[in-house]
Design a protein around this motif. Structure first.
Motif, PDB file in Angstrom:
ATOM      1  N   ALA A   1       1.363   7.153 -10.882  1.00 52.51           N
ATOM      2  CA  ALA A   1       1.789   7.816  -9.643  1.00 52.51           C
ATOM      3  C   ALA A   1       0.588   8.450  -8.967  1.00 52.51           C
ATOM      4  O   ALA A   1      -0.369   8.890  -9.618  1.00 52.51           O
ATOM      5  N   TRP A   2       0.654   8.470  -7.651  1.00 57.91           N
ATOM      6  CA  TRP A   2      -0.368   9.142  -6.851  1.00 57.91           C
ATOM      7  C   TRP A   2       0.084  10.594  -6.689  1.00 57.91           C
ATOM      8  O   TRP A   2       1.032  10.881  -5.972  1.00 57.91           O
ATOM      9  N   ALA A   3      -0.593  11.530  -7.369  1.00 62.95           N
ATOM     10  CA  ALA A   3      -0.107  12.905  -7.467  1.00 62.95           C
ATOM     11  C   ALA A   3      -0.715  13.854  -6.452  1.00 62.95           C
ATOM     12  O   ALA A   3      -0.125  14.905  -6.172  1.00 62.95           O
ATOM     13  N   GLY A   4      -1.899  13.579  -5.916  1.00 61.34           N
ATOM     14  CA  GLY A   4      -2.519  14.536  -5.010  1.00 61.34           C
ATOM     15  C   GLY A   4      -3.603  13.930  -4.165  1.00 61.34           C
ATOM     16  O   GLY A   4      -4.239  12.941  -4.547  1.00 61.34           O
ATOM     17  N   LEU A   5      -3.832  14.542  -3.005  1.00 59.49           N
ATOM     18  CA  LEU A   5      -4.879  14.114  -2.082  1.00 59.49           C
ATOM     19  C   LEU A   5      -5.497  15.366  -1.479  1.00 59.49           C
ATOM     20  O   LEU A   5      -4.795  16.242  -0.973  1.00 59.49           O
TER      21      LEU A   5
ATOM     22  N   TYR B   1       0.846  -1.204   0.000  1.00 59.90           N
ATOM     23  CA  TYR B   1       0.000   0.000   0.000  1.00 59.90           C
ATOM     24  C   TYR B   1       0.884   1.258   0.000  1.00 59.90           C
ATOM     25  O   TYR B   1       1.962   1.295   0.617  1.00 59.90           O
ATOM     26  N   LEU B   2       0.406   2.268  -0.687  1.00 64.96           N
ATOM     27  CA  LEU B   2       0.989   3.603  -0.595  1.00 64.96           C
ATOM     28  C   LEU B   2       0.070   4.406   0.314  1.00 64.96           C
ATOM     29  O   LEU B   2      -1.082   4.657  -0.003  1.00 64.96           O
ATOM     30  N   GLY B   3       0.586   4.798   1.457  1.00 64.35           N
ATOM     31  CA  GLY B   3      -0.280   5.398   2.490  1.00 64.35           C
ATOM     32  C   GLY B   3      -0.430   4.423   3.629  1.00 64.35           C
ATOM     33  O   GLY B   3       0.347   3.471   3.718  1.00 64.35           O
ATOM     34  N   GLY B   4      -1.401   4.611   4.555  1.00 69.94           N
ATOM     35  CA  GLY B   4      -2.357   5.704   4.514  1.00 69.94           C
ATOM     36  C   GLY B   4      -1.871   7.032   5.065  1.00 69.94           C
ATOM     37  O   GLY B   4      -1.175   7.104   6.053  1.00 69.94           O
ATOM     38  N   PHE B   5      -2.351   8.027   4.401  1.00 77.31           N
ATOM     39  CA  PHE B   5      -2.046   9.400   4.732  1.00 77.31           C
ATOM     40  C   PHE B   5      -3.307  10.068   5.263  1.00 77.31           C
ATOM     41  O   PHE B   5      -4.406   9.857   4.749  1.00 77.31           O
ATOM     42  N   ASN B   6      -3.095  10.875   6.298  1.00 73.91           N
ATOM     43  CA  ASN B   6      -4.223  11.670   6.809  1.00 73.91           C
ATOM     44  C   ASN B   6      -4.561  12.761   5.794  1.00 73.91           C
ATOM     45  O   ASN B   6      -3.697  13.557   5.404  1.00 73.91           O
ATOM     46  N   ALA B   7      -5.804  12.799   5.385  1.00 77.95           N
ATOM     47  CA  ALA B   7      -6.189  13.717   4.310  1.00 77.95           C
ATOM     48  C   ALA B   7      -6.290  15.170   4.776  1.00 77.95           C
ATOM     49  O   ALA B   7      -6.225  16.087   3.954  1.00 77.95           O
TER      50      ALA B   7
ATOM     51  N   VAL C   1      -3.612   3.704  -1.071  1.00 75.50           N
ATOM     52  CA  VAL C   1      -3.809   3.252  -2.446  1.00 75.50           C
ATOM     53  C   VAL C   1      -2.869   2.088  -2.729  1.00 75.50           C
ATOM     54  O   VAL C   1      -1.720   2.086  -2.258  1.00 75.50           O
ATOM     55  N   ARG C   2      -3.361   1.096  -3.477  1.00 75.41           N
ATOM     56  CA  ARG C   2      -2.471   0.043  -3.975  1.00 75.41           C
ATOM     57  C   ARG C   2      -2.876  -0.337  -5.388  1.00 75.41           C
ATOM     58  O   ARG C   2      -4.023  -0.169  -5.809  1.00 75.41           O
ATOM     59  N   ARG C   3      -1.892  -0.799  -6.106  1.00 73.95           N
ATOM     60  CA  ARG C   3      -2.122  -1.249  -7.469  1.00 73.95           C
ATOM     61  C   ARG C   3      -2.431  -2.738  -7.426  1.00 73.95           C
ATOM     62  O   ARG C   3      -1.694  -3.521  -6.808  1.00 73.95           O
ATOM     63  N   THR C   4      -3.496  -3.134  -8.112  1.00 69.27           N
ATOM     64  CA  THR C   4      -3.908  -4.540  -8.016  1.00 69.27           C
ATOM     65  C   THR C   4      -3.476  -5.373  -9.218  1.00 69.27           C
ATOM     66  O   THR C   4      -3.644  -6.598  -9.196  1.00 69.27           O
ATOM     67  N   ASN C   5      -2.974  -4.760 -10.265  1.00 68.55           N
ATOM     68  CA  ASN C   5      -2.426  -5.557 -11.361  1.00 68.55           C
ATOM     69  C   ASN C   5      -0.940  -5.275 -11.482  1.00 68.55           C
ATOM     70  O   ASN C   5      -0.457  -4.203 -11.117  1.00 68.55           O
TER      71      ASN C   5
ATOM     72  N   VAL D   1      -6.379   0.226  -9.669  1.00 68.78           N
ATOM     73  CA  VAL D   1      -5.948   0.593  -8.315  1.00 68.78           C
ATOM     74  C   VAL D   1      -7.108   0.416  -7.357  1.00 68.78           C
ATOM     75  O   VAL D   1      -8.281   0.520  -7.733  1.00 68.78           O
ATOM     76  N   GLU D   2      -6.736   0.114  -6.138  1.00 71.08           N
ATOM     77  CA  GLU D   2      -7.706   0.004  -5.042  1.00 71.08           C
ATOM     78  C   GLU D   2      -7.477   1.178  -4.104  1.00 71.08           C
ATOM     79  O   GLU D   2      -6.363   1.411  -3.634  1.00 71.08           O
ATOM     80  N   ILE D   3      -8.518   1.933  -3.835  1.00 72.46           N
ATOM     81  CA  ILE D   3      -8.436   3.131  -2.975  1.00 72.46           C
ATOM     82  C   ILE D   3      -9.178   2.832  -1.685  1.00 72.46           C
ATOM     83  O   ILE D   3     -10.354   2.439  -1.710  1.00 72.46           O
ATOM     84  N   GLY D   4      -8.483   3.007  -0.577  1.00 72.94           N
ATOM     85  CA  GLY D   4      -9.092   2.744   0.723  1.00 72.94           C
ATOM     86  C   GLY D   4      -9.249   4.021   1.534  1.00 72.94           C
ATOM     87  O   GLY D   4      -8.303   4.802   1.658  1.00 72.94           O
TER      88      GLY D   4
END
Length: 952
Positions: free
Chosen positions: A445-449, A336-342, A428-432, A379-382
């Motif tokens: 790339a995950w560019a912004g939140l 996973y990339l994150g989790g980040f506090n939004a 976020v994670r990539r599933t493929n 991608v899977e977004i949590g």
């Protein structure tokens, strides 16, 4: 100044002053002349409030109001203040209201907190000589009193060229603008960006300032926004709501374009509940979440938490159940990339936005056919709710997104998800799996939140500009922060009875009124505590002259400092009198409001300070202003007609944007510096409560010989003859006399001629008051003198009552040229003193030169005696210019004999020396001597020597 001519009126029997509002002593009064026989009660108008009657300064009981009005009575009807309770004494209030008088040293009550303007105490008047400008009436603007606060203030994006741009000035004041100005609005919220149709859009909300504006131009740098096809905007008036886009958006700083890594293959082994995964350079740490897909063996797939990372290539997780025996196999690991506090603690989001970028595009290249095919990234977004401390407050909510394309152009995507109000953590994670082929573009790339916060999109009593801009070659990110607006502030105008709806105005009067009235950033004063009638009169004056105040307060200042800056742009000053904010402008005044002479000046209290000019005294003014054609600081040097500009003093005119206005105000200050250099101070009794700040008064006193004073002894109406208590000194030319009325006002000056003796004045015209003579009442005081020397005209700068009943008045000498200099008229200074003139720099006149009959090489000099000269200097030189001068003598006589050092080539100059040296007067010995010189030697042509050319 020529004397005023008055028609001969029918003299009234008596006068009555009706004071309906004791809190407005200078404006709320009515003066009535009484011509017919009547009783006191007939004079008193019908009033609905308690009032008293004063007769010649003494209160009259109601039981005595049936008495007749006597010729010469001076009556006053005064209404009493109401309310107060608690045993308040209205009469005492009336008697002390005059003591609440304007004074530069007096305390100015705190007028309420503000945003951008705060209440404060007015500073004491101080004016310096030497290198500073002198203007005691309207002091030149000076640096802020709190230099530490000024140093810490945020740079002004309007007046600081290096800081110009749209800035988020945290903790700075919300700007308050008056008049017309070009400015760079502050960012009202953090800008953010989104992607749509593979285009990047920038959203920014700008705050133009407090209140409402008439927007003339909206520009990027110097280019109108209308020239950009990529910009959409809306102007949100005070109290309005931003509808173009959500305004309260927070962008996370943790998300900065990191690539979303796909699954990677590794191996595992399990012993008990501990499963060890071997994955080269896994970069996982304790507590990180991973998804394990077991491709061999019977271990259950799912999400696990890293329990330890013994080596860079291994990590462990805890399985839900122990294995019966050691087992191993292959595993696919997705990180996973994150989790980040939004968003930060205390925020409430209603939507979460994410940006993704495929920097190389999404494609797969077929080398055999040359075709570009499509490829996908999933991608899977949590999203998980968290509390204020960042701890989980619920489970993960999962969204799946697939991005597919067949383009080598970078692709950008934005997604927004509505959520229940709260604070969230995102991962976020990539599933493929990512294709590693060189013929494929498969990175993401995950560019912004962003968090879209809960709010009404309304910002109160400010004007906002919401802008949606598409990033393009025509509009860079840097240019997007160069939005500037030319706008004129809308303010209500007073018509004498009511306020108008807000309308565009540049008039300083309405800026002053708004600063006093506005409850948000101003003092929040009621209309009754502002001299609105005076402001309305000044508004007409400023409109007629073309004077304006175009200034922007974008850093916190005191209320009194703001009022001073606004008023100074119109040659005025604000002060408080009787709890009322008043404004007075320095402008021509014909009639003094009061006359002060030895009769009502306390003995020994008169003092005069002379600011004597020196070599360092400024002779011109270097004016700085913010020019409206370039919207940048500009300077110009202003010199009075006939003056020089060798030593200019700097003057900064805040709020002045017109060059002609800057020139006029610079000329006014230059003339004041040249002509108003005498400060007069004296003490008097209650007469001192007659004038107010900025009023014109007349001062007659024998010490500086400002007029001659005497009392009126007898008055003959038929012949208009007035006999004085002492003789006057009569000289050549016209003479004038002024009378002091019972109410302290000045009558005249009137032209007079000498009567039977030096005590007798014959008026050319009948004065408009009847002089009081005899012992029945105080005799009228008379001021007398030639031309304008009957008294010194002065402008009041301070009135300070004291507890012993005396009043100290400070004033500065007046000169009409202060107001005419801007028109090009600058006559010599007005001479009001009858003392012999003291010449500080005496001038040599009538200089002549001849040769001595005994020795033709000796120059005999003579000149007229120069008034004020103590001695004279004589110097010689071999040339009029370019050669050194040699001092050859000093003499107190008006003549001198000296040998010509350089023969026919000798130049001689003479100057007189008094308090300072006067100008040099120069003559050529060869041209002025009364004999001829040989062209080849210094011998006189009539020399008996046979070799002389005369005898050849």
């Amino acid at each position: 100044m020529s004397p005023m001519v008055h028609p001969t009126p029918l003299a009234p029997r008596a006068w009555c002053v009706i004071q309906r509002d004791p809190f407005h002593p200078s404006t709320g009064r009515e003066l009535r002349a009484i011509h017919d026989a009547c009783r006191l009660v007939d004079v008193v108008p019908a009033l609905s409030v308690p009032h008293i009657l004063l007769r010649n300064g003494k209160a009259v009981l109601r039981a005595d109001w049936d008495q007749p009005v006597v010729d010469g009575d001076h009556l006053a009807v005064v209404c009493l203040p109401q309310g107060g309770g608690g045993g308040s004494d209205p009469l005492r209030t009336v008697l002390t209201i005059g003591l609440i008088i304007a004074s530069q040293g007096a305390y100015v009550a705190a007028l309420g907190a503000s945003v951008g303007l705060t209440a404060a105490q007015a500073g004491a008047l101080a004016f310096a000589a030497g290198s500073a400008l002198i203007n005691a009436v309207i002091p030149p603007p000076k640096a802020p009193s709190n230099l530490a606060a000024a140093a810490l203030a945020a740079p002004s994006p309007t007046y600081n060229l290096q800081a110009q741009g749209n800035l988020a000035r945290l903790d700075a004041a919300i700007p308050v603008q008056y008049g017309r100005l070009a400015g760079y609005p502050d960012l009202a919220a953090q800008p953010y960006q989104e992607f749509a149709g593979n285009e990047q859009y920038i959203y920014q909300l700008l705050c133009l300032g407090q209140g409402e504006y008439d927007i003339e131009a909206l520009r990027i740098e110097d280019t109108p926004v209308s020239n950009f096809d990529d910009i959409t905007y809306e102007v949100v008036p005070p109290g309005g709501t931003v509808s173009l886009f959500p305004a309260s958006v927070v962008t996370s700083a943790e998300v900065a374009g990191a690539e979303i890594i796909g699954s990677a293959s590794g191996t595992y082994s399990q012993a008990g509940t501990t499963l060890t995964v071997t994955l080269t350079a896994h970069a996982l740490s304790l507590g990180r979440a991973v998804v394990l897909d077991f491709t061999t063996g019977t271990a259950p797939d799912g999400e696990y938490t890293v329990a330890s990372a013994p080596t860079p290539d291994t990590f462990t997780v805890v399985m839900p159940a122990a294995a019966a025996a050691t087992r191993s196999g292959n595993v696919s690991v997705t990180r996973y990339l994150g989790g980040f506090n939004a968003a930060g603690a205390g925020t409430v989001a209603t939507a979460i936005g994410l940006d993704f970028v495929a920097s190389r595009g999404l494609y797969v290249y077929n080398t055999s056919t040359g075709a570009v095919g499509s490829i996908s990234v999933t991608v899977e977004i949590g999203l998980r709710p968290i509390d204020a401390a960042g701890a989980p407050a619920g489970g993960w909510v999962v969204f799946t997104e697939t991005f597919t394309d067949s383009s080598t152009t970078p692709q950008r995507y934005s997604r927004r998800y509505d959520v229940s109000p709260g604070r969230y953590q995102v991962r976020v994670r990539r599933t493929n799996a990512k294709s590693t082929a060189t013929t494929a573009g498969h990175e993401l790339a995950w560019a912004g939140l962003r968090s879209y916060l809960q709010g009404s999109n309304a910002f109160g009593d400010v004007t906002l500009i919401a802008m949606r801009m598409r990033a393009s070659n025509n509009l860079s990110g840097l240019a997007s922060r160069k939005v500037n607006v030319i706008a004129t502030r809308k303010l209500p105008l007073w018509d004498g009875s009511a306020w108008s709806a807000p309308q565009p105005t540049r008039n300083p009067a309405w800026a002053l009124a708004d600063a006093c009235r506005n409850p948000g950033y101003g003092a929040g004063l009621a209309d009754a505590r502002i001299d609105l009638d005076a402001l309305a009169s000044l508004a007409e004056v400023w409109d007629g002259r073309g004077d304006s105040f175009d200034g922007r307060f974008d850093n916190a200042v005191s209320l009194w400092e703001a009022l001073s800056k606004i008023a100074a742009s119109g040659r005025a000053r604000a002060f408080m009198q009787g709890g009322i904010v008043r404004v007075v402008r320095d402008q021509p005044q014909e009639m003094p409001v009061a006359l002060f002479s030895p009769a009502n000046i306390l003995r020994g209290s008169l003092s005069i300070d002379y600011a004597v000019a020196s070599d360092s005294t400024p002779d011109s003014v270097d004016v700085g202003y913010f020019d409206e054609t370039q919207w940048a600081p500009q300077r110009l040097v202003v010199t009075v007609p006939g003056g020089s500009s060798a030593r200019p003093a700097k003057l900064e005119l805040f709020g002045v944007t017109r060059r002609d206005q800057a020139w006029r105000e610079g000329m006014y200050h230059a003339a004041s510096n040249a002509r108003r250099r005498r400060t007069i101070s004296f003490s008097t009794e209650l007469d001192g409560l007659i004038p107010s700040l900025g009023d014109l008064i007349a001062v007659a006193h024998d010490m500086p010989a400002w007029g001659q004073s005497a009392d009126a002894v007898t008055w003959t109406v038929a012949s208009r003859t007035l006999v004085l208590s002492e003789p006057m000194s009569w000289g050549a030319g016209a003479h004038y006399a002024a009378l002091r009325g019972r109410d302290g006002r000045v009558s005249g000056p009137w032209p007079v001629t000498r009567g039977a003796d030096d005590k007798t004045l014959v008026f050319t015209l009948a004065p408009d008051i009847t002089p009081d003579t005899g012992a029945a009442r105080e005799r009228s005081r008379v001021s007398f003198g030639p031309a304008q020397a009957w008294a010194q005209r002065a402008i009041v700068t301070a009135v300070r009552p004291s507890g012993d009943g005396s009043v100290q008045i400070e004033c500065v000498n007046d000169d009409p040229s202060v107001h005419t200099a801007e028109t090009g008229t600058f006559p010599p200074p007005v001479q009001v003193s009858q003392l012999a003139t003291q010449y500080t720099a005496p001038q040599v006149t009538g200089l002549s030169l001849r040769s001595s009959s005994n020795d033709p090489g000796v120059a005999l000099l003579s000149w007229q005696a120069a008034p004020g000269a103590d001695y004279y200097l004589v110097e010689m030189s071999a040339a009029q210019t370019g050669a050194a001068w040699t001092r050859v003598g000093e003499t107190s006589a008006a003549n001198y004999a000296v040998a010509a050092l350089y023969g026919a080539a000798t130049w001689i100059r003479v100057a007189a020396y008094g308090r300072t040296r006067g100008p040099w007067v120069t003559l050529s010995f060869g041209m002025e001597a009364d004999y001829m010189w040989s062209a080849d030697d210094a011998a006189p042509m009539w020399s008996p020597d046979a070799s002389s050319p005369m005898w050849r």
